[in-house]
Design an enzyme around this catalytic site. Structure first.
Site, mmCIF file in Angstrom:
data_model
loop_
_atom_site.group_PDB
_atom_site.id
_atom_site.type_symbol
_atom_site.label_atom_id
_atom_site.label_comp_id
_atom_site.label_asym_id
_atom_site.label_seq_id
_atom_site.Cartn_x
_atom_site.Cartn_y
_atom_site.Cartn_z
ATOM 1 N N CYS A 1 43.981 61.328 44.047
ATOM 2 C CA CYS A 1 42.977 60.983 45.058
ATOM 3 C C CYS A 1 43.518 59.910 46.005
ATOM 4 C CB CYS A 1 41.678 60.558 44.369
ATOM 5 S SG CYS A 1 40.262 60.532 45.480
ATOM 6 N N HIS B 1 40.601 64.737 40.029
ATOM 7 C CA HIS B 1 40.871 63.657 39.075
ATOM 8 C C HIS B 1 41.102 64.131 37.646
ATOM 9 C CE1 HIS B 1 39.768 60.068 41.565
ATOM 10 N NE2 HIS B 1 39.214 61.012 42.292
ATOM 11 N N GLU C 1 42.244 62.413 35.211
ATOM 12 C CA GLU C 1 41.959 61.354 34.233
ATOM 13 C C GLU C 1 40.493 61.323 33.816
ATOM 14 O OE1 GLU C 1 42.018 60.998 37.357
ATOM 15 O OE2 GLU C 1 40.960 59.223 38.078
#
Lengths: 82, 231
Positions: free
Chosen positions: B85, B194, B196
């Site tokens: 991002c 994302h 994560e």
């Protein structure tokens, strides 16, 4: 105060969502004579002394390499106000 | 297996990225934007957020940070670097990846579970995926529209440098549905969604087995640990 003014605009063929949103708002307010809005940036570099030719050359470089991203923007002007 | 996670002023997802590294089995090492020392890490994650308040352009000021000088040098020497991002925006502003990211064509911030196709598995960040595997991970951005000039796009497509492509729905107007890229060498990978945020059942995107059970993001971190072990 002596200054160099760098103006950066989104590239002409690129969608400018901020400009489009402002244009839509102007049309809602009856300003249909305005056909398009584009929004860029004015960046002032201030100096405590008179601006030299070398400063202008450096500002041009700073404008192209840092203040703008050549992929999406153009430096449209670098002007001096002494 | 020391995986550095950089924190800039305004970074939001550094703690999530550190946690993802640990869940995958690695040691997360916090790196600070003002410290050019990479503390002997084996790979670096540039996490998401709004570094320097997105001033000037997203990622532009972070790209000038002391830590980035070391990361750019190390990346050019082959160090695995993943930009997520805002981290992807930092990578394009650092010229480690080509093109640029502009405001979403829908003009709003978009937050959704996003389906992607992994189109390149020859990188340290994607080697645990199958080619053309479909994965779902969260996407959340305001300026995720990928653009590049026609010549660059042609090169990216021709050389197989598109690592991830949006599937079924393009959330932000990205050209060619590009969600993420790799560099020529493969060690630098950047993407808008994302990984994560999809590493632990109960906290990920909805999956067919159960709500919030999606862990497709874990593959990124397992991949880099695998590549570091084999390096």
């Amino acid at each position: 105060m002596p200054k160099i003014i760098v103006e950066v605009m989104p590239k002409a063929d690129l969608l400018d969502p901020a400009g489009k949103a402002v244009n839509n708002a102007l049309h809602r307010n009856g300003h249909n004579e305005i056909s398009n809005v584009r929004i860029g940036k004015r960046i002032e570099l201030h100096f405590d002394r008179a601006v030299t030719d070398a400063d202008v050359a450096a500002a041009q470089k700073i404008g192209e390499e840092f203040l703008s991203n050549a992929v999406i923007e153009d430096v449209v002007s670098v002007t001096v106000e002494n | 297996m020391r995986i550095g996670v950089v924190t800039f002023p305004g970074t939001l997802d550094d703690r999530d990225a550190q946690r993802a590294v640990r869940i995958a089995g690695g040691e997360a090492v916090a790196l600070w934007h003002a410290d050019e020392n990479l503390h002997k890490v084996d790979a670096v994650v540039l996490p998401g957020g709004f570094s320097f308040g997105d001033y000037l352009r997203c990622g532009a000021i972070a790209a000038q940070a002391p830590v980035m000088e070391s990361i750019i040098k190390a990346a050019n020497g082959g160090l695995p670097v993943l930009g997520i991002c805002n981290g992807f925006q930092v990578l394009v502003e650092s010229h480690l990846l080509p093109g640029g990211l502009i405001r979403n064509d829908v003009q709003t911030f978009v937050c959704r579970d996003q389906k992607l196709v992994v189109e390149n598995v020859d990188t340290p960040w994607t080697n645990q995926f199958k080619l053309n595997q479909e994965i779902t991970i969260p996407l959340k951005n305001g300026e995720g529209g990928y653009i590049a000039d026609a010549e660059t796009l042609k090169r990216l497509e021709g050389e197989g440098l598109v690592a991830f492509r949006y599937k079924d729905f393009n959330p932000n107007g990205s050209l060619n549905d590009i969600a993420g890229l790799r560099n020529e060498r493969g060690n630098v990978v950047g993407l808008m969604p994302h990984p994560e945020h999809a590493v632990e059942a109960g906290f990920g995107p909805d999956a067919s087995v159960a709500m919030r059970s999606g862990v497709d993001g874990l593959g990124f971190f397992k991949s880099v640990l695998n590549s570091v072990v084999n390096a």
